[in-house]
Design a protein around this motif. Structure first.
Motif, mmCIF file in Angstrom:
data_model
loop_
_atom_site.group_PDB
_atom_site.id
_atom_site.type_symbol
_atom_site.label_atom_id
_atom_site.label_comp_id
_atom_site.label_asym_id
_atom_site.label_seq_id
_atom_site.Cartn_x
_atom_site.Cartn_y
_atom_site.Cartn_z
ATOM 1 N N VAL A 40 42.999 45.639 51.430
ATOM 2 C CA VAL A 40 43.838 44.070 51.704
ATOM 3 C C VAL A 40 45.340 44.167 51.577
ATOM 4 C CG1 VAL A 40 41.368 43.230 52.067
ATOM 5 C CG2 VAL A 40 43.361 42.934 49.459
ATOM 6 N N ASP A 41 45.755 43.096 52.086
ATOM 7 C CA ASP A 41 47.181 42.391 51.333
ATOM 8 C C ASP A 41 47.508 41.960 50.190
ATOM 9 O OD1 ASP A 41 50.345 41.678 51.243
ATOM 10 O OD2 ASP A 41 50.277 43.162 53.491
ATOM 11 N N ARG A 42 47.964 42.151 49.101
ATOM 12 C CA ARG A 42 47.685 41.184 48.361
ATOM 13 C C ARG A 42 49.644 41.783 47.458
ATOM 14 N NH1 ARG A 42 42.682 38.838 46.238
ATOM 15 N NH2 ARG A 42 41.738 39.419 47.642
ATOM 16 N N LYS A 43 50.533 40.175 48.382
ATOM 17 C CA LYS A 43 52.061 39.764 47.948
ATOM 18 C C LYS A 43 52.101 41.586 48.427
ATOM 19 C CE LYS A 43 50.658 37.536 44.235
ATOM 20 N NZ LYS A 43 51.080 37.212 42.272
ATOM 21 N N GLU A 45 51.426 44.516 49.254
ATOM 22 C CA GLU A 45 50.764 45.954 48.280
ATOM 23 C C GLU A 45 49.372 46.119 49.394
ATOM 24 O OE1 GLU A 45 51.308 46.586 44.111
ATOM 25 O OE2 GLU A 45 53.331 46.205 44.487
ATOM 26 N N LYS A 47 45.579 46.806 49.136
ATOM 27 C CA LYS A 47 44.704 46.919 47.039
ATOM 28 C C LYS A 47 43.591 47.178 48.328
ATOM 29 C CE LYS A 47 47.723 45.420 44.368
ATOM 30 N NZ LYS A 47 48.070 46.464 43.223
ATOM 31 N N MET A 49 39.398 46.574 47.874
ATOM 32 C CA MET A 49 38.711 45.724 47.229
ATOM 33 C C MET A 49 37.268 46.595 47.554
ATOM 34 S SD MET A 49 40.042 43.628 46.967
ATOM 35 C CE MET A 49 38.400 41.958 46.582
#
Length: 129
Positions: A40-43, A45, A47, A49
């Protein structure tokens, strides 16, 4: 308890090698929706899961098809008891419980390590907690 984790301070390049390995292992095809690990895209970046083996899927299962292995602590789906209702998928806060439309039953991470072996960045690991 055996658990798949992401190494602290590591950087995922979102190559999807782990996702490919997982979906191929369970379903013999590459389909990101059939992988028990998601990127997933977190800010801005990437990541990974991963299943934290919390057991919420087991609690949500009306048929008792998901049980915890007493030796490893890993929650596993009993294909013979699973009716494919999808309640476990709805209960998963991490979005890594899989119930593909064309599958008879749900699947989830069993900390097998196939994604760990596939990751070129070596950011995944199976640990005993």
């Amino acid at each position: 308890m055996k658990k798949l984790t992401v190494k602290k301070g590591s950087t995922c390049m979102a190559c999807l090698a782990c996702v490919t390995a997982c979906s191929n292992s369970f379903y013999k095809e590459f389909d990101p929706d059939k992988s028990c690990i998601q990127i997933v895209d977190r800010k801005g970046e990437a990541k990974p899961m991963v299943c934290v083996q919390c057991g919420k899927c087991a609690q949500a299962c009306p048929n008792g098809a998901i049980t915890q292995n007493p030796k490893t602590g890993v929650y596993m789906v009993n294909k013979k008891l699973c009716t494919g209702c999808g309640k476990c998928k709805e209960a998963c806060a991490f979005g890594v419980m899989v119930k593909a439309e064309d599958a008879e039953y749900a699947s989830k991470c069993i900390a097998c390590g196939i994604c760990v072996k596939a990751c070129p960045m070596e950011i995944l690991e199976v640990v005993e907690k």
